[in-house]
Write a protein that holds these residues in place. Structure first.
Motif, short mmCIF file in Angstrom:
data_model
loop_
_atom_site.label_atom_id
_atom_site.label_comp_id
_atom_site.label_asym_id
_atom_site.label_seq_id
_atom_site.Cartn_x
_atom_site.Cartn_y
_atom_site.Cartn_z
N GLN A 1 0.89 -1.31 0.04
CA GLN A 1 -0.10 0.03 0.13
C GLN A 1 0.86 1.24 0.11
O GLN A 1 1.65 1.45 0.79
N THR A 2 0.53 2.27 -0.78
CA THR A 2 1.14 3.34 -0.87
C THR A 2 0.82 4.49 0.11
O THR A 2 -0.44 4.67 0.39
N ILE A 3 1.83 5.02 0.88
CA ILE A 3 1.52 5.99 2.13
C ILE A 3 1.16 7.33 1.12
O ILE A 3 2.21 8.00 0.59
N SER A 4 -0.01 7.95 0.83
CA SER A 4 0.13 9.05 0.15
C SER A 4 -0.55 10.29 1.09
O SER A 4 -0.51 11.36 0.60
N SER A 5 -0.71 10.11 2.30
CA SER A 5 -1.11 11.07 3.31
C SER A 5 -0.77 10.59 4.73
O SER A 5 -0.57 9.73 5.07
N ALA A 6 -1.06 11.55 5.58
CA ALA A 6 -1.24 11.27 6.86
C ALA A 6 -2.10 10.45 7.49
O ALA A 6 -1.97 9.57 8.23
N ALA A 7 -3.26 10.44 6.88
CA ALA A 7 -4.43 9.56 7.28
C ALA A 7 -4.03 8.11 6.74
O ALA A 7 -4.26 7.30 7.66
N ASP A 8 -3.47 8.16 5.67
CA ASP A 8 -2.73 6.73 5.52
C ASP A 8 -1.64 6.27 6.32
O ASP A 8 -1.97 5.06 6.95
N LEU A 9 -1.12 6.93 6.77
CA LEU A 9 0.07 6.54 7.77
C LEU A 9 -0.43 6.52 9.09
O LEU A 9 -0.04 5.46 9.74
N ALA A 10 -1.46 7.06 9.54
CA ALA A 10 -2.11 7.10 10.73
C ALA A 10 -2.85 5.52 11.01
O ALA A 10 -2.74 4.78 11.88
N MET A 11 -3.48 5.15 9.63
CA MET A 11 -3.99 3.85 9.66
C MET A 11 -3.13 2.76 9.62
O MET A 11 -3.25 1.57 10.27
N TYR A 12 -1.81 2.90 8.81
CA TYR A 12 -0.99 1.94 8.71
C TYR A 12 -0.19 1.60 10.16
O TYR A 12 -0.05 0.47 10.98
N LEU A 13 -0.05 2.67 10.97
CA LEU A 13 0.51 2.76 12.36
C LEU A 13 -0.41 2.05 13.29
O LEU A 13 -0.26 1.34 14.25
N LEU A 14 -1.84 2.34 13.15
CA LEU A 14 -2.74 1.56 13.78
C LEU A 14 -2.63 0.03 13.93
O LEU A 14 -2.80 -0.65 14.68
N ASN A 15 -2.66 -0.21 12.47
CA ASN A 15 -2.80 -1.92 11.87
C ASN A 15 -1.52 -2.44 12.22
O ASN A 15 -1.55 -3.81 12.67
N ASP A 16 -0.35 -1.87 11.80
CA ASP A 16 0.93 -2.57 12.06
C ASP A 16 1.76 -2.39 13.49
O ASP A 16 2.16 -3.35 13.99
N ALA A 17 1.45 -1.17 13.90
CA ALA A 17 2.08 -0.93 15.30
C ALA A 17 1.49 -0.84 16.41
O ALA A 17 1.65 -0.79 17.54
N HIS A 18 0.07 -0.77 15.91
CA HIS A 18 -1.09 -1.04 17.18
C HIS A 18 -0.75 0.44 17.98
O HIS A 18 -0.97 0.30 19.37
N VAL A 19 -0.71 1.38 17.50
CA VAL A 19 -0.48 2.64 18.10
C VAL A 19 -1.60 3.60 17.38
O VAL A 19 -1.49 3.89 16.23
N ALA A 20 -2.37 3.93 18.18
CA ALA A 20 -3.55 5.20 17.53
C ALA A 20 -2.97 6.58 17.73
O ALA A 20 -2.57 6.82 18.98
N ALA A 21 -3.29 6.98 16.61
CA ALA A 21 -3.14 8.88 16.51
C ALA A 21 -3.88 9.26 15.66
O ALA A 21 -4.86 8.48 15.13
N VAL A 22 -4.07 10.49 15.59
CA VAL A 22 -5.03 11.39 14.67
C VAL A 22 -4.50 11.90 13.52
O VAL A 22 -3.32 12.81 13.91
N ASP A 23 -4.71 11.90 12.56
CA ASP A 23 -4.00 12.30 11.21
C ASP A 23 -4.37 13.99 11.17
O ASP A 23 -5.34 14.37 11.67
N GLY A 24 -3.36 14.74 10.97
CA GLY A 24 -3.24 16.02 10.96
C GLY A 24 -4.70 16.80 9.93
O GLY A 24 -4.98 18.02 10.18
N GLY A 25 -4.96 15.97 9.14
CA GLY A 25 -6.09 16.52 8.42
C GLY A 25 -7.18 17.23 9.04
O GLY A 25 -7.79 17.98 8.72
#
Length: 407
Positions: A349-373
């Protein structure tokens, strides 16, 4: 006809609710809880909530209030004794002189903000919102049928809007300016000089009011907190909002307040009288005790937040693709993560935005954060530092590991 055969009529919700966005902090918290319910060890850094318990003396005051019979309806603007204590606090700590008639106690600072926006903004009025901003500001303006005008401060200036940028953004339709200091999500703190320059711009534009959100006032790592209402030339056009949730770890008690000139306070009281009436009696008595007890408990929490900020900055500095400014207050870090954009996850999956990265970190690192959008800064992610030191170390190690997998 059987109940099973009954067909529900089509449901048509209002345009108002259909156009409104759900709070992204709450949405991410829901996703984190759902993942945790599946058995994953999720570290939730999405919520802006102190991880401390309410100080015991405040809890004791609530118990005493019950025993004393404070169980009836309260005056819409709040108990007189609490409003006077708020005035005393403002005089003592902020050099602001108000009377109880200028104060409206509300069910959290969020309600105070909505009361003000609904009292001042007509359809089509423009509201300049300093960005990055707290997620609910824009939706509040839209609810009043106003037009939010985000004004983005640069990362190089700690995300703070300058007086010159503000002056260029004001139009004849500008009705209100909204900002927070210390800021959620950036932790930026406006200095006396910066606010003085902004006050000069507002003074030259008598059709403009200022809504100053000071809920993080006590969580300040640089010393002086300045209220823009201290500048006499615009005091009558400033509405200051504050509360007890952050400084006193009283998020669940839901007590906030606003202070403003009498006409605006009365307008806010009028709206509140038709929506919620007076704030919970027990919570108000607890808030009175909080003010009477001083700032020592708040200062102890701030010491911990300061230590955690420094810890997280040290942990985040080696994460590839992150640029993390140093926050001066609140309990968040807000890195620019655009250095990760264009990279791919191990799953392709391509990380195109902070929202993509936030979801990746939730699913891969199991760390929840909020994207800046959600905060008007789509290149950033907000991480709360209101967590125990060991949780923060573990979270940012996981984040580093997950980001390192991107290629």
């Amino acid at each position: 006809m059987s109940a099973d055969a009954t067909t529900l009529a089509p449901l048509v919700l209002s345009d108002r609710i259909n156009s409104m966005q759900e709070s992204q902090t709450i949405a991410m918290a829901k996703k984190a809880r759902a993942l945790a319910a599946e058995g994953f060890d999720v570290i939730n850094l999405s919520f802006g909530e102190p991880d401390f318990q309410t100080p015991q003396y405040i809890k004791d005051a609530a118990k005493e209030a019950l025993d004393q019979g404070y169980t009836l309806y309260t005056p819409v603007p709040g108990y007189l004794e609490l409003r006077q204590a708020i005035c005393d606090k403002l005089q003592r700590e902020n050099n602001l002189s108000y009377k109880p008639e200028n104060v409206v106690v509300s069910t959290g600072a969020k309600q105070a903000l909505v009361n003000v926006v609904m009292s001042l903004v007509n359809p089509g009025d423009e509201v300049i919102v300093f960005a990055p901003y707290w997620v609910s500001y824009e939706e509040m303006v839209k609810l009043a049928e106003g037009v939010p005008v985000p004004l983005v401060g640069s990362l190089e200036n700690d995300f703070k809007v300058t007086a010159a940028e503000l002056e260029a953004a004001i139009t004849p339709r500008t009705r209100l300016i909204m900002y927070s200091s210390p800021c959620n999500p950036t932790g930026s703190v406006f200095s006396r000089e910066e606010l003085g320059a902004i006050a000069e711009v507002v003074a030259r534009n008598p059709h403009v009011h200022v809504l100053a959100d000071e809920i993080y006032e006590y969580i300040n790592f640089v010393g002086e907190h300045v209220s823009i209402a201290q500048f006499d030339e615009i005091k009558d056009r400033v509405i200051t909002v504050n509360g007890f949730s952050k400084g006193y770890a009283m998020t669940g008690w839901r007590v906030g307040y606003l202070v403003a000139r009498k006409e605006i306070a009365s307008a806010c009281e009028k709206i509140q009288s038709q929506i919620t009436s007076g704030t919970c009696s027990i919570a108000q008595r607890a808030s009175l005790a909080a003010l009477q007890g001083g700032r020592s408990s708040a200062d102890e929490m701030v010491t911990a937040y300061h230590r955690r900020r420094d810890l997280v900055l040290e942990l985040a500095k080696d994460i590839p693709g992150f640029r993390t400014p140093t926050p001066s207050g609140a309990f968040y870090v807000f890195p620019d993560v655009s250095g990760c954009f264009g990279k791919s996850t191990p799953e392709g999956q391509t990380i195109s935005s902070a929202a993509d990265l936030a979801m990746y970190l939730l699913n891969d690192a199991h760390v929840a954060a909020v994207d800046g959008g959600a905060f008007g800064a789509p290149a950033c992610i907000r991480f709360s530092t209101a967590a125990a030191d060991d949780k923060l170390r573990e979270a940012f190690q996981r984040i580093k590991n997950s980001v390192s997998k991107l290629a």
